[in-house]
Scaffold this active site. Structure first.
Site, PDB file in Angstrom:
ATOM      1  N   GLY A  43      39.459  36.288  41.975  1.00 37.51           N
ATOM      2  CA  GLY A  43      40.464  36.781  42.920  1.00 37.51           C
ATOM      3  C   GLY A  43      40.275  38.227  43.330  1.00 37.51           C
ATOM      4  N   GLU A  98      41.956  44.480  39.963  1.00 32.73           N
ATOM      5  CA  GLU A  98      42.548  43.133  39.911  1.00 32.73           C
ATOM      6  C   GLU A  98      43.269  42.828  41.210  1.00 32.73           C
ATOM      7  OE1 GLU A  98      42.691  40.449  38.427  1.00 32.73           O
ATOM      8  OE2 GLU A  98      42.865  40.584  36.256  1.00 32.73           O
ATOM      9  N   ASP A 102      50.238  39.529  36.565  1.00 33.44           N
ATOM     10  CA  ASP A 102      51.338  38.578  36.488  1.00 33.44           C
ATOM     11  C   ASP A 102      51.957  38.718  35.087  1.00 33.44           C
ATOM     12  OD1 ASP A 102      52.941  36.366  36.836  1.00 33.44           O
ATOM     13  OD2 ASP A 102      51.339  34.979  37.309  1.00 33.44           O
ATOM     14  N   LYS A 130      53.592  41.633  39.694  1.00 29.79           N
ATOM     15  CA  LYS A 130      54.816  40.823  39.563  1.00 29.79           C
ATOM     16  C   LYS A 130      55.512  41.224  38.274  1.00 29.79           C
ATOM     17  CE  LYS A 130      53.810  36.254  41.496  1.00 29.79           C
ATOM     18  NZ  LYS A 130      53.541  34.859  41.084  1.00 29.79           N
ATOM     19  N   PHE A 151      54.756  32.210  44.538  1.00 29.90           N
ATOM     20  CA  PHE A 151      53.346  31.809  44.464  1.00 29.90           C
ATOM     21  C   PHE A 151      52.634  32.376  45.685  1.00 29.90           C
ATOM     22  CE2 PHE A 151      49.512  29.770  43.957  1.00 29.90           C
ATOM     23  CZ  PHE A 151      49.487  28.898  42.881  1.00 29.90           C
ATOM     24  N   VAL A 152      51.763  33.341  45.462  1.00 33.50           N
ATOM     25  CA  VAL A 152      51.105  33.998  46.589  1.00 33.50           C
ATOM     26  C   VAL A 152      49.633  33.617  46.682  1.00 33.50           C
ATOM     27  CG1 VAL A 152      52.657  35.966  46.924  1.00 33.50           C
ATOM     28  CG2 VAL A 152      50.890  36.086  45.155  1.00 33.50           C
ATOM     29  N   ASP A 158      44.125  32.337  45.274  1.00 30.77           N
ATOM     30  CA  ASP A 158      43.985  30.934  45.673  1.00 30.77           C
ATOM     31  C   ASP A 158      45.139  30.064  45.201  1.00 30.77           C
ATOM     32  OD1 ASP A 158      43.215  31.029  42.830  1.00 30.77           O
ATOM     33  OD2 ASP A 158      42.628  28.935  43.142  1.00 30.77           O
ATOM     34  N   ARG A 164      41.635  31.701  49.657  1.00 35.81           N
ATOM     35  CA  ARG A 164      41.174  33.039  49.248  1.00 35.81           C
ATOM     36  C   ARG A 164      40.757  33.872  50.451  1.00 35.81           C
ATOM     37  NH1 ARG A 164      40.410  33.141  43.554  1.00 35.81           N
ATOM     38  NH2 ARG A 164      39.696  31.187  42.646  1.00 35.81           N
TER      39      ARG A 164
END
Ligand code: PRP
Length: 180
Positions: A43, A98, A102, A130, A151-152, A158, A164
């Site tokens: 990511g 990053e 989360d 988050k 949920f992003v 992804d 992505r």
């Protein structure tokens, strides 16, 4: 471009503007020094690629990949390095990059792993944060955006391997990920 069902949370212009600001801030903090930028796959690859082009200090680029088991509320927090950096870390100014923090479990592991290699300086830059999901207290020196618990996807993030490549950050509609 394939767009998911949901709403745009952060536009590509807002992302680009914030990446520029972060680049300025990080460059100023390391003026006159070199920086080893370590992107966290997969990511973090998109953000890393854009961020380094906003840095005006000399940059070396490397990547790590981690795998985690049992992600979610019941996570054991077990994280493992599946691809290490090729660069030496000792004595260097290291910036871990990053896409999102989360629970903080991935970053807690990475910080410990890199700190044990005796860098001169170790900092973290995350595009998204988050705070409401945090299970591990972890330091993040540079944050692009604090976001709610949604949920992003997009800009490296992804859902089941997709989205992505979206240039902005999208919040998925719950029906998309609750179908499964
Ligand atoms: C995401 C993200 C972070 C991690 C953050 O990676 O890129 O590495 O989760 O979560 P945490 O704070 O709860 O540990 P993911 O496992 O989705 O892998 P990917 O980047 O390869 O998609």
């Amino acid at each position: 471009m394939e767009a998911p069902t949901g709403r745009e949370l952060i536009s590509r212009e807002e992302v680009a503007h914030r990446v520029e600001e972060l680049g300025r801030e990080i460059s100023a903090a390391h003026a006159g020094e070199e920086l080893l930028v370590v992107g966290v796959l997969r990511g973090g690859a998109v953000f890393t690629a854009d961020l380094i082009r906003q840095l005006w200090v000399p940059v070396h680029l490397d990547f790590v990949a981690v795998s985690s088991y049992g992600k979610g509320a019941s996570s054991s927090g077990e994280v493992r390095l599946v691809k290490d950096v090729d660069e030496r870390v000792e004595g260097r100014n290291v910036l871990l990059v990053e896409d999102i923090v989360d629970t903080g479990l991935t970053l807690r592991y990475l910080r410990q792993e890199f700190a044990a290699r005796h860098p001169k300086d170790l900092r973290v830059c995350a595009l998204l944060n988050k705070p409401s999901r945090r299970l591990a207290t972890v330091q993040v020196e540079y944050v692009g955006f604090d976001i709610p618990d949604e949920f992003v996807v997009g800009y490296g993030l992804d859902y089941a391997g997709r989205y992505r490549n979206l240039p902005c950050i999208f919040a998925l509609s719950p029906e998309v990920y609750q179908q499964k």
